[in-house]
Scaffold this motif. Structure first.
Motif, mmCIF file in Angstrom:
data_model
loop_
_atom_site.group_PDB
_atom_site.id
_atom_site.type_symbol
_atom_site.label_atom_id
_atom_site.label_comp_id
_atom_site.label_asym_id
_atom_site.label_seq_id
_atom_site.Cartn_x
_atom_site.Cartn_y
_atom_site.Cartn_z
ATOM 1 N N VAL A 98 -9.891 -4.624 -2.512
ATOM 2 C CA VAL A 98 -10.249 -3.339 -3.137
ATOM 3 C C VAL A 98 -11.400 -3.553 -4.121
ATOM 4 O O VAL A 98 -11.667 -4.676 -4.549
ATOM 5 C CB VAL A 98 -9.052 -2.703 -3.889
ATOM 6 C CG1 VAL A 98 -7.877 -2.452 -2.954
ATOM 7 C CG2 VAL A 98 -8.614 -3.581 -5.066
ATOM 8 N N TRP A 136 -4.866 6.305 7.046
ATOM 9 C CA TRP A 136 -4.708 4.930 7.542
ATOM 10 C C TRP A 136 -5.466 4.788 8.872
ATOM 11 O O TRP A 136 -5.182 5.492 9.824
ATOM 12 C CB TRP A 136 -3.229 4.615 7.752
ATOM 13 C CG TRP A 136 -2.988 3.178 8.108
ATOM 14 C CD1 TRP A 136 -3.004 2.621 9.348
ATOM 15 C CD2 TRP A 136 -2.720 2.113 7.183
ATOM 16 N NE1 TRP A 136 -2.754 1.277 9.263
ATOM 17 C CE2 TRP A 136 -2.583 0.943 7.953
ATOM 18 C CE3 TRP A 136 -2.587 2.043 5.795
ATOM 19 C CZ2 TRP A 136 -2.306 -0.297 7.367
ATOM 20 C CZ3 TRP A 136 -2.318 0.811 5.216
ATOM 21 C CH2 TRP A 136 -2.170 -0.336 6.004
ATOM 22 N N CYS A 157 -7.453 3.541 3.738
ATOM 23 C CA CYS A 157 -7.166 2.132 4.005
ATOM 24 C C CYS A 157 -7.552 1.827 5.442
ATOM 25 O O CYS A 157 -7.164 2.562 6.363
ATOM 26 C CB CYS A 157 -5.690 1.809 3.778
ATOM 27 S SG CYS A 157 -5.315 0.045 4.030
ATOM 28 N N MET A 183 -7.256 -3.842 4.747
ATOM 29 C CA MET A 183 -6.055 -4.627 5.024
ATOM 30 C C MET A 183 -6.335 -5.604 6.158
ATOM 31 O O MET A 183 -7.048 -5.259 7.110
ATOM 32 C CB MET A 183 -4.898 -3.698 5.416
ATOM 33 C CG MET A 183 -3.507 -4.337 5.358
ATOM 34 S SD MET A 183 -3.089 -5.519 6.652
ATOM 35 C CE MET A 183 -2.965 -4.453 8.087
ATOM 36 N N ALA A 187 -14.488 2.821 2.437
ATOM 37 C CA ALA A 187 -13.034 2.630 2.361
ATOM 38 C C ALA A 187 -12.621 2.186 0.959
ATOM 39 O O ALA A 187 -13.375 1.514 0.262
ATOM 40 C CB ALA A 187 -12.570 1.596 3.389
ATOM 41 N N ASP A 188 -11.409 2.565 0.559
ATOM 42 C CA ASP A 188 -10.850 2.154 -0.733
ATOM 43 C C ASP A 188 -10.100 0.836 -0.642
ATOM 44 O O ASP A 188 -10.085 0.050 -1.587
ATOM 45 C CB ASP A 188 -9.889 3.236 -1.250
ATOM 46 C CG ASP A 188 -10.580 4.565 -1.446
ATOM 47 O OD1 ASP A 188 -11.373 4.675 -2.395
ATOM 48 O OD2 ASP A 188 -10.352 5.477 -0.629
ATOM 49 N N ILE A 189 -9.430 0.622 0.493
ATOM 50 C CA ILE A 189 -8.614 -0.582 0.693
ATOM 51 C C ILE A 189 -8.923 -1.140 2.077
ATOM 52 O O ILE A 189 -9.011 -0.380 3.056
ATOM 53 C CB ILE A 189 -7.100 -0.264 0.621
ATOM 54 C CG1 ILE A 189 -6.742 0.495 -0.657
ATOM 55 C CG2 ILE A 189 -6.269 -1.539 0.742
ATOM 56 C CD1 ILE A 189 -5.313 1.041 -0.668
ATOM 57 N N ASP A 232 -7.396 -1.024 8.408
ATOM 58 C CA ASP A 232 -6.896 -2.285 8.955
ATOM 59 C C ASP A 232 -8.061 -2.918 9.715
ATOM 60 O O ASP A 232 -8.459 -2.442 10.774
ATOM 61 C CB ASP A 232 -5.708 -1.998 9.873
ATOM 62 C CG ASP A 232 -5.098 -3.262 10.475
ATOM 63 O OD1 ASP A 232 -5.801 -4.294 10.525
ATOM 64 O OD2 ASP A 232 -3.937 -3.211 10.927
ATOM 65 N N VAL A 262 0.837 -1.210 0.000
ATOM 66 C CA VAL A 262 0.000 0.000 0.000
ATOM 67 C C VAL A 262 0.866 1.252 0.000
ATOM 68 O O VAL A 262 0.644 2.182 -0.789
ATOM 69 C CB VAL A 262 -0.956 0.010 1.211
ATOM 70 C CG1 VAL A 262 -1.709 1.343 1.290
ATOM 71 C CG2 VAL A 262 -1.948 -1.140 1.123
ATOM 72 N N LEU A 298 -6.743 8.228 -0.624
ATOM 73 C CA LEU A 298 -7.235 6.877 -0.389
ATOM 74 C C LEU A 298 -7.454 6.651 1.099
ATOM 75 O O LEU A 298 -6.720 7.193 1.938
ATOM 76 C CB LEU A 298 -6.224 5.845 -0.901
ATOM 77 C CG LEU A 298 -5.990 5.781 -2.411
ATOM 78 C CD1 LEU A 298 -4.868 4.793 -2.719
ATOM 79 C CD2 LEU A 298 -7.261 5.390 -3.150
ATOM 80 N N LEU A 325 -3.095 9.453 1.576
ATOM 81 C CA LEU A 325 -3.593 8.241 2.226
ATOM 82 C C LEU A 325 -3.986 8.543 3.663
ATOM 83 O O LEU A 325 -3.264 9.245 4.373
ATOM 84 C CB LEU A 325 -2.513 7.151 2.206
ATOM 85 C CG LEU A 325 -2.820 5.831 2.922
ATOM 86 C CD1 LEU A 325 -3.929 5.057 2.209
ATOM 87 C CD2 LEU A 325 -1.563 4.963 3.034
ATOM 88 N N LEU A 352 -5.084 -7.701 1.101
ATOM 89 C CA LEU A 352 -5.716 -6.440 0.730
ATOM 90 C C LEU A 352 -6.951 -6.762 -0.102
ATOM 91 O O LEU A 352 -6.932 -7.697 -0.913
ATOM 92 C CB LEU A 352 -4.770 -5.560 -0.100
ATOM 93 C CG LEU A 352 -3.436 -5.177 0.536
ATOM 94 C CD1 LEU A 352 -2.556 -4.455 -0.489
ATOM 95 C CD2 LEU A 352 -3.646 -4.302 1.771
#
Length: 384
Positions: free
Chosen positions: A215, A144, A173, A195, A191-193, A175, A86, A171, A142, A213
């Motif tokens: 997406v 996070w 991401c 994890m 969310a885009d990603i 968790d 990422v 973006l 980003l 990941l």
């Protein structure tokens, strides 16, 4: 039956998985091969080299994408390898806004690896999403998020942060390791990603190290798949097989983790020797109302401090545990205890830990799926 029309437990068992066409095997075979025959140079059946693609890995990636209501899944040799991919989508001068209460390994790779390449990181409290906006600028690429966070179980409003990220053209991401896709689906919240440290609840049996990941964007998937292949941090087929097997009971396991976690959290909150208990299921837990909206239950992760708020007292309790094994990691069927400041979060400087509210005396529990009476007995004898 399309995976998007399946209920979660059915997806856990069936999504992305088909009987092997060559033998009819119900369980996905372990394709233990490094390379694949080609009928002519460049002509193959979708597989040419196992760093790039492997059929066992493909089944797992499809399964994980379905569980997170995403379009594409990618698995890596560890959770940190997934994080690494990422951050490698960024460039020198880009900025990342992260929660200040996060896994120590995430902090370490951010500050001791990628900060050396000109990427700037901000670690802030995200319990009030409005706090994020003052750190957003033209270089923000980003955001996070961990929620619940590790180890203080702070809850962050994913939908609100997603709106900030979208406005900033950055973006987001998330968790999702602690919640798992059984309890929370960040892509549905913007969310885009997503994890995961697959090592934890997704594998569920403390026998695999892996990251993932998920997406929706085809373009982002192409970028991350290039990094997965080009940088080579891919898991082997045996590990992918083990995770596929573990995921088949994910819904059953996490439900029991939640049930046991609730009993343990309430027991600790009423214990005369216990001070503060961190568990998002309590009505007075910060942002409990957000957790109640974006999660389906409150999980099996709990942290607490004793009234004797000393590191010596905490260590004494941890050394007395018989069922709660003192060990790194979490999310397995067995109960674990951990001392974050000397174990999982040791790489975060003491002043940064204290700023985030992480005390040296904090004990983190990963409540397993054993019989709850035995877990309570273990707590009783260890705390006294």
């Amino acid at each position: 039956m399309q995976s998007d029309s399946m209920k979660f437990g059915t997806k856990a068992i069936h999504a992305g998985v088909e009987p092997d066409p060559s033998t009819g095997a119900v369980m996905t075979p372990i394709f233990q091969t490094s390379t694949y025959a080609q009928s002519s140079p460049g002509k193959h059946k979708g597989y040419e080299y196992s760093r790039t693609h492997n059929p066992t890995r493909t089944a797992l990636q499809q399964n994980l994408a379905a569980l997170e209501n995403g379009k594409h899944g990618l698995v890596f040799s560890s959770g940190l390898a997934a994080i690494d991919a990422v951050i490698k989508t960024l460039r020198p001068g880009d900025e990342v806004i992260s929660t200040n209460d996060l896994y120590g390994g995430s902090y370490r790779i951010f500050m001791r690896v990628f900060a050396n390449y000109g990427i700037k990181f901000h670690f802030i409290s995200m319990q009030n999403p409005a706090n994020i906006e003052q750190y957003v600028n033209a270089n923000t690429k980003l955001i996070w998020v961990e929620t619940p966070t590790n180890p203080l179980m702070n809850i962050i409003d994913i939908k609100a942060v997603a709106q900030i990220a979208k406005k900033a053209k950055a973006l987001l991401c998330v968790d999702n390791t602690f919640a798992t896709p059984y309890l929370q689906n960040p892509i549905d919240l913007g969310a885009d990603i997503v994890m995961h440290s697959v090592t934890k609840y997704l594998g569920g049996h403390s026998d695999v190290v892996m990251g993932a990941l998920v997406v929706n964007s085809d373009e982002l998937h192409e970028q991350l798949a290039f990094l997965q292949n080009a940088c080579g941090a891919t898991p082997g087929p045996q590990d992918c097989f083990l995770v596929l097997r573990g995921i088949k009971t994910l819904h059953l396991r996490v439900q029991r983790h939640c049930e046991n976690g609730a009993v343990v959290a309430k027991y600790l909150s009423n214990h005369p020797k216990v001070g503060k208990v961190y568990w998002p299921g309590f009505s007075d837990h910060p942002n409990h109302h957000v957790a109640a909206l974006q999660m389906r239950d409150f999980g099996g992760m709990i942290s607490f401090v004793l009234k004797d708020d000393s590191i010596e007292a905490a260590i004494q309790v941890m050394e007395k545990f018989k069922l709660f094994t003192l060990a790194e990691s979490l999310g397995g069927v067995e109960s674990l205890c951990c001392h974050p400041t000397s174990m999982t979060h040791a790489s975060i400087p003491k002043e940064e830990r204290e700023k985030a509210g992480l005390k040296d005396s904090l004990i983190r529990l990963s409540v397993g799926v054993e019989d709850i009476e035995d877990l309570i007995s273990d707590l009783e004898q260890a705390i006294g």
